[in-house]
Design an enzyme around this catalytic site. Structure first.
Site, short mmCIF file in Angstrom:
data_model
loop_
_atom_site.label_atom_id
_atom_site.label_comp_id
_atom_site.label_asym_id
_atom_site.label_seq_id
_atom_site.Cartn_x
_atom_site.Cartn_y
_atom_site.Cartn_z
N ASP A 119 8.47 4.41 -1.01
CA ASP A 119 7.86 3.72 0.13
C ASP A 119 6.65 2.90 -0.33
O ASP A 119 5.53 3.38 -0.24
CB ASP A 119 7.46 4.74 1.18
N HIS A 175 6.42 9.43 1.46
CA HIS A 175 5.16 10.17 1.66
C HIS A 175 5.19 11.58 1.06
O HIS A 175 4.20 12.30 1.15
CB HIS A 175 4.79 10.27 3.15
N ASP A 235 0.81 -1.22 0.00
CA ASP A 235 0.00 0.00 0.00
C ASP A 235 0.85 1.27 0.00
O ASP A 235 2.06 1.25 0.25
CB ASP A 235 -0.96 0.01 1.19
N GLU A 252 -0.19 -1.12 5.60
CA GLU A 252 0.89 -0.76 6.52
C GLU A 252 0.82 0.70 6.93
O GLU A 252 1.25 1.07 8.01
CB GLU A 252 2.25 -1.06 5.87
N GLU A 253 0.27 1.53 6.04
CA GLU A 253 0.31 2.98 6.25
C GLU A 253 -0.85 3.50 7.10
O GLU A 253 -1.00 4.71 7.27
CB GLU A 253 0.30 3.70 4.90
#
Length: 355
Positions: A96, A329, A72, A126-127
């Protein structure tokens, strides 16, 4: 359904992965492609749990290791499709961590007889909140799929080993007073003023430096928020200071909480969030062999990553992947093509050299 071609080069596969949008909670199309691509290889046993895909070799080797990466990304920020320029791949999730995922997928597809059995884990969410994390869910439903002597989580680390990770705990420390009109403040007790002692303790606090496996983990204790106040003419009766504690992985969550209650004794303390640290385990033979191949000086991980989930299962782990975590991000996140190739080359050497 579009088919992922795992024979592409690492950079080309990274570009293809970036171009499949997989914001947290929407990973199903990418998970479908990953599952289909891996299922084409007879040397792998493939399992699916929600939008987490696990592929394993089963060669009866003396050791099993785990290579993991999340599918993700954070939300779109006008940074799709992927763009390549000057040896860099730009786009949502490039750093990422789709560069790392590409490395893992390439290894899974092309290493039919590694010197250690390998479990590859490509997981979702995960985020976002911990309870949605695909790796966490797997630890609850099928922990046997994550067994091994060592794990590599392919978070971006500039292709340098970052071992273990810090634990993290957030608490709220509250002071209470009595409301009064600010024109007659002596009739009340100001809860915000009372928080001064909490801030004084934080300012005087000396965080530990803790050596583990030859690495120095630096701790930190910081106020990260403060709330209080009723109106512009009212003495407040409540003030809450939010504090984040980053602690060395040798300290358990229970020990961390006990320490914080000691530091802020006399105050109301409520734990609002907590996650354990991850031990590096660099003394393990598989880890030592990994470090020998990767080279360079390993560093402690300052921050929390999913390596901690492996520690809870008794599997020491490191972070190792292409990309600079400082660009994770960001709208302009990117991953260098050379680091993708370098990470794959080093992991391939580790898994093919005599064990």
């Amino acid at each position: 359904m579009t088919q992922l071609d795992l024979t592409l080069s690492g950079p080309d596969l990274t570009e293809a992965l970036v171009n499949v949008s997989s914001v947290s909670g929407t990973e199903e199309p990418l998970a479908d492609q990953v599952e289909a691509a891996l299922s084409a290889y007879s040397h792998l046993k493939v399992f699916r749990h929600g939008n987490t895909v696990v592929a394993r070799t089963d060669l009866g080797r003396a050791e099993r290791i785990v290579i993991a990466g999340h599918l993700d990304t954070v939300p779109l920020n006008d940074n799709l499709p992927a763009r390549r320029a000057d040896g860099l791949i730009h786009g949502l999730g490039a750093c990422d961590m789709k560069g790392g995922v590409a490395v893992g997928l390439r290894l899974a597809a092309t290493l039919a007889e590694p010197n250690r059995d390998v479990t590859y884990v490509f997981y979702d969410c995960e985020e976002v909140e911990s309870e949605r994390n695909g790796l966490f869910k797997l630890t609850q439903s099928n922990p046997e799929l994550l067994e091994g002597v060592f794990a590599v989580v392919m978070e971006p680390s500039n292709a340098v080993v970052e071992a273990g990770c810090q634990g993290t705990m957030r608490i709220e420390v509250t002071t209470r007073g009595e409301r009064a009109h600010s024109a007659r403040s002596w009739m009340g007790r100001n809860a915000i003023h009372a928080a001064g002692e909490i801030l004084a303790r934080l300012a005087a606090y000396e965080p530990r430096r803790v050596p583990i496996d030859g690495l120095e983990y630096r701790e930190g204790l910081n106020a990260v928020g403060i709330t209080g106040g009723v109106a512009g003419n009212v003495v407040p009766d409540l003030c809450t200071v939010e504090i984040n504690y980053r602690f060395a992985p040798s300290r358990s969550e229970a020990e961390a909480e006990a320490h914080l209650r000691e530091v802020f004794s006399g105050y109301d303390v409520v734990v609002t969030d907590s996650a354990p640290g991850g031990l590096p385990g660099l003394e393990r033979p598989a880890a030592a062999a990994f470090l020998q191949v990767v080279g360079g000086e390993p560093k402690p991980k300052f921050g929390w990553t999913d390596v901690a989930r492996f520690t809870l299962l008794g599997v020491p782990a490191v972070n190792y992947g292409p990309g600079d975590p400082l660009y994770a991000h960001k709208q302009d996140e990117f991953v260098p093509e050379a680091e993708i190739s370098l990470c794959e080359q080093r992991l391939r050497s580790w898994l093919t050299d005599p064990a």
